[in-house]
Design an enzyme around this catalytic site. Structure first.
Site, PDB file in Angstrom:
ATOM      1  N   GLU A 213       8.037   1.108   4.595  1.00 44.48           N
ATOM      2  CA  GLU A 213       7.523   0.306   5.703  1.00 44.48           C
ATOM      3  C   GLU A 213       7.576  -1.161   5.318  1.00 44.48           C
ATOM      4  O   GLU A 213       7.322  -1.513   4.156  1.00 44.48           O
ATOM      5  CB  GLU A 213       6.074   0.682   6.027  1.00 44.48           C
ATOM      6  CG  GLU A 213       5.460  -0.157   7.144  1.00 44.48           C
ATOM      7  CD  GLU A 213       3.974   0.089   7.347  1.00 44.48           C
ATOM      8  OE1 GLU A 213       3.464  -0.221   8.448  1.00 44.48           O
ATOM      9  OE2 GLU A 213       3.303   0.574   6.405  1.00 44.48           O
TER      10      GLU A 213
ATOM     11  N   HIS B 297      -5.986  -1.894   4.247  1.00 48.07           N
ATOM     12  CA  HIS B 297      -5.881  -0.686   3.424  1.00 48.07           C
ATOM     13  C   HIS B 297      -5.017  -0.927   2.195  1.00 48.07           C
ATOM     14  O   HIS B 297      -3.991  -1.601   2.247  1.00 48.07           O
ATOM     15  CB  HIS B 297      -5.344   0.503   4.225  1.00 48.07           C
ATOM     16  CG  HIS B 297      -4.004   0.327   4.850  1.00 48.07           C
ATOM     17  ND1 HIS B 297      -3.581  -0.823   5.454  1.00 48.07           N
ATOM     18  CD2 HIS B 297      -2.965   1.199   4.982  1.00 48.07           C
ATOM     19  CE1 HIS B 297      -2.364  -0.667   5.940  1.00 48.07           C
ATOM     20  NE2 HIS B 297      -1.965   0.540   5.655  1.00 48.07           N
TER      21      HIS B 297
ATOM     22  N   HIS C  27       4.696   7.198   3.028  1.00 50.80           N
ATOM     23  CA  HIS C  27       5.473   5.972   2.883  1.00 50.80           C
ATOM     24  C   HIS C  27       4.877   5.048   1.838  1.00 50.80           C
ATOM     25  O   HIS C  27       3.708   5.168   1.464  1.00 50.80           O
ATOM     26  CB  HIS C  27       5.602   5.224   4.216  1.00 50.80           C
ATOM     27  CG  HIS C  27       4.338   4.596   4.716  1.00 50.80           C
ATOM     28  ND1 HIS C  27       3.499   5.199   5.618  1.00 50.80           N
ATOM     29  CD2 HIS C  27       3.764   3.382   4.461  1.00 50.80           C
ATOM     30  CE1 HIS C  27       2.481   4.412   5.888  1.00 50.80           C
ATOM     31  NE2 HIS C  27       2.612   3.297   5.191  1.00 50.80           N
TER      32      HIS C  27
ATOM     33  N   HIS D  60       0.810  -1.537  15.103  1.00 54.61           N
ATOM     34  CA  HIS D  60      -0.197  -0.491  14.996  1.00 54.61           C
ATOM     35  C   HIS D  60      -1.467  -0.922  15.728  1.00 54.61           C
ATOM     36  O   HIS D  60      -1.832  -2.113  15.699  1.00 54.61           O
ATOM     37  CB  HIS D  60      -0.572  -0.247  13.538  1.00 54.61           C
ATOM     38  CG  HIS D  60       0.492   0.405  12.718  1.00 54.61           C
ATOM     39  ND1 HIS D  60       1.122   1.576  13.087  1.00 54.61           N
ATOM     40  CD2 HIS D  60       1.015   0.065  11.515  1.00 54.61           C
ATOM     41  CE1 HIS D  60       1.983   1.921  12.158  1.00 54.61           C
ATOM     42  NE2 HIS D  60       1.953   1.025  11.192  1.00 54.61           N
TER      43      HIS D  60
ATOM     44  N   HIS E 163       0.842  -1.195   0.000  1.00 55.60           N
ATOM     45  CA  HIS E 163       0.000   0.000   0.000  1.00 55.60           C
ATOM     46  C   HIS E 163       0.874   1.239   0.000  1.00 55.60           C
ATOM     47  O   HIS E 163       2.094   1.155   0.109  1.00 55.60           O
ATOM     48  CB  HIS E 163      -0.932   0.019   1.217  1.00 55.60           C
ATOM     49  CG  HIS E 163      -0.228   0.095   2.533  1.00 55.60           C
ATOM     50  ND1 HIS E 163       0.107  -1.021   3.273  1.00 55.60           N
ATOM     51  CD2 HIS E 163       0.232   1.163   3.255  1.00 55.60           C
ATOM     52  CE1 HIS E 163       0.721  -0.640   4.382  1.00 55.60           C
ATOM     53  NE2 HIS E 163       0.818   0.676   4.394  1.00 55.60           N
TER      54      HIS E 163
ATOM     55  N   TYR F 221       9.296   1.179  10.230  1.00 54.15           N
ATOM     56  CA  TYR F 221       9.435   2.275   9.275  1.00 54.15           C
ATOM     57  C   TYR F 221      10.913   2.611   9.135  1.00 54.15           C
ATOM     58  O   TYR F 221      11.651   2.653  10.120  1.00 54.15           O
ATOM     59  CB  TYR F 221       8.656   3.508   9.735  1.00 54.15           C
ATOM     60  CG  TYR F 221       7.159   3.352   9.608  1.00 54.15           C
ATOM     61  CD1 TYR F 221       6.512   3.593   8.398  1.00 54.15           C
ATOM     62  CD2 TYR F 221       6.394   2.958  10.698  1.00 54.15           C
ATOM     63  CE1 TYR F 221       5.139   3.439   8.273  1.00 54.15           C
ATOM     64  CE2 TYR F 221       5.026   2.803  10.583  1.00 54.15           C
ATOM     65  CZ  TYR F 221       4.403   3.051   9.373  1.00 54.15           C
ATOM     66  OH  TYR F 221       3.047   2.898   9.242  1.00 54.15           O
TER      67      TYR F 221
END
Length: 313
Positions: A270, A205, A219, A251, A150, A260
């Protein structure tokens, strides 16, 4: 029909040699093409299209465009009509505008970010093939990233001037491109969207938007299998003296396990592991408020590092 998944991201790098060393040796990608303009095209071992990342030489880091793959070529006309009806201009680019890619529909998101849609890219198969494959190839390098997962785009947000490109992008992507909202951060008395996570596949996502002072790239993320892979990735980054932004953690938002880090030009990367949850159109949207931002972003520390949203390209 419509958008299936992320296709590729085109980012700018200031030192191509250093960038290639990073994406090949640390991330674990392979170069599949170089063009006359100096652009380099790379893929991960578990991807079947020709490339998912384009590196372009430039004097400044950042993103040139993001591209998503649609299911059928005819979807491009259907989406063009919807985008134009929304009030956003589009442009068809002929096949071959990008190497090995069919025609593309080009337009800008409300934030100004350049987006492309396409249906055709040369098929090269994964590195283990699709007939009686092994679980992984023998020549994995670096973190062994499976695929580009993503991207997160920074979008101008200035409440005093009434600007919120996070909300505008989210509205456009949901109403026109048929993305679904998985999670959001709401702030202020008006519950303004300060960040959103949207999907077209079944992962939490496929694109995300976060508010900031100016538009940019926060990112690009590469998928790993699990927490053990995340820890190994951290070792590989340290061994290669990679600049790490956030050491291994989880997260709250998306539940993903993460590191990261930065490429040599300063573009944030990431490594993202774990499904988190099965994203489905009828899943309730997860909402985070201002008092739980730290927990949402960094679940273990429960504190938000200001540089995480203030430093980007």
């Amino acid at each position: 029909m419509g958008i299936m998944r992320i296709g590729h991201v085109n980012i700018r790098v200031m030192d191509m040699g250093a960038a290639l060393k990073h994406y090949e040796k640390v991330v674990g990608m392979k170069t599949t093409h170089k063009d006359a303009e100096g652009n380099v095209y790379l893929k991960c071992w578990d991807e079947w299209d020709k490339y998912s990342l384009i590196l372009s030489p430039a004097d400044k880091a950042g993103v040139n465009h993001v591209a998503y793959k649609v299911e059928h070529d005819a979807d491009l006309e259907a989406l063009q009509k919807r985008i134009e009806a929304y009030g956003i201009k589009t442009e068809f680019q002929p096949a071959g505008t990008l190497p090995f890619v069919g025609r593309m529909l080009k337009f800008n998101l409300p934030s100004g970010h350049d987006m492309r849609l396409y249906s055709q890219k040369e098929f090269v198969n994964t590195d283990v093939g699709s007939t009686n494959p092994d679980p992984w190839p023998d020549d994995i390098k670096g973190t062994g990233a499976h695929w580009l997962d993503h991207c997160l785009l920074m979008c101008e947000m200035n409440p005093e001037k009434g600007i919120n490109k996070v909300e505008e992008n989210t509205k456009f992507c949901m109403e026109v491109l048929d993305f679904y909202l998985s999670e959001q951060i709401l702030v202020g008395p008006d519950k303004a969207k300060a960040a959103t996570w949207l999907f077209r596949t079944s992962t939490p996502h496929d694109i995300a938007f976060v508010g900031g002072p100016i538009n940019g790239l926060h990112h690009i993320a590469f998928f790993l299998d699990n927490w053990n892979d995340i820890l190994k990735a951290a070792d590989i980054m340290s061994k290669n003296k990679t600049r790490i932004d956030v050491t291994p953690t989880r997260h709250g938002i998306t539940r993903g396990e993460t590191i990261y880090f930065f490429d040599p030009s300063g573009n944030r990367n990431e490594t993202f592991a774990g499904l988190g949850y099965l994203a489905q159109p009828d899943r309730p949207v997860t909402t985070w408020d201002e008092s739980h931002l730290g927990q949402g972003i960094f679940y273990h520390a429960r504190e938000l590092n200001p540089a995480f949203t203030e430093v980007y390209t």
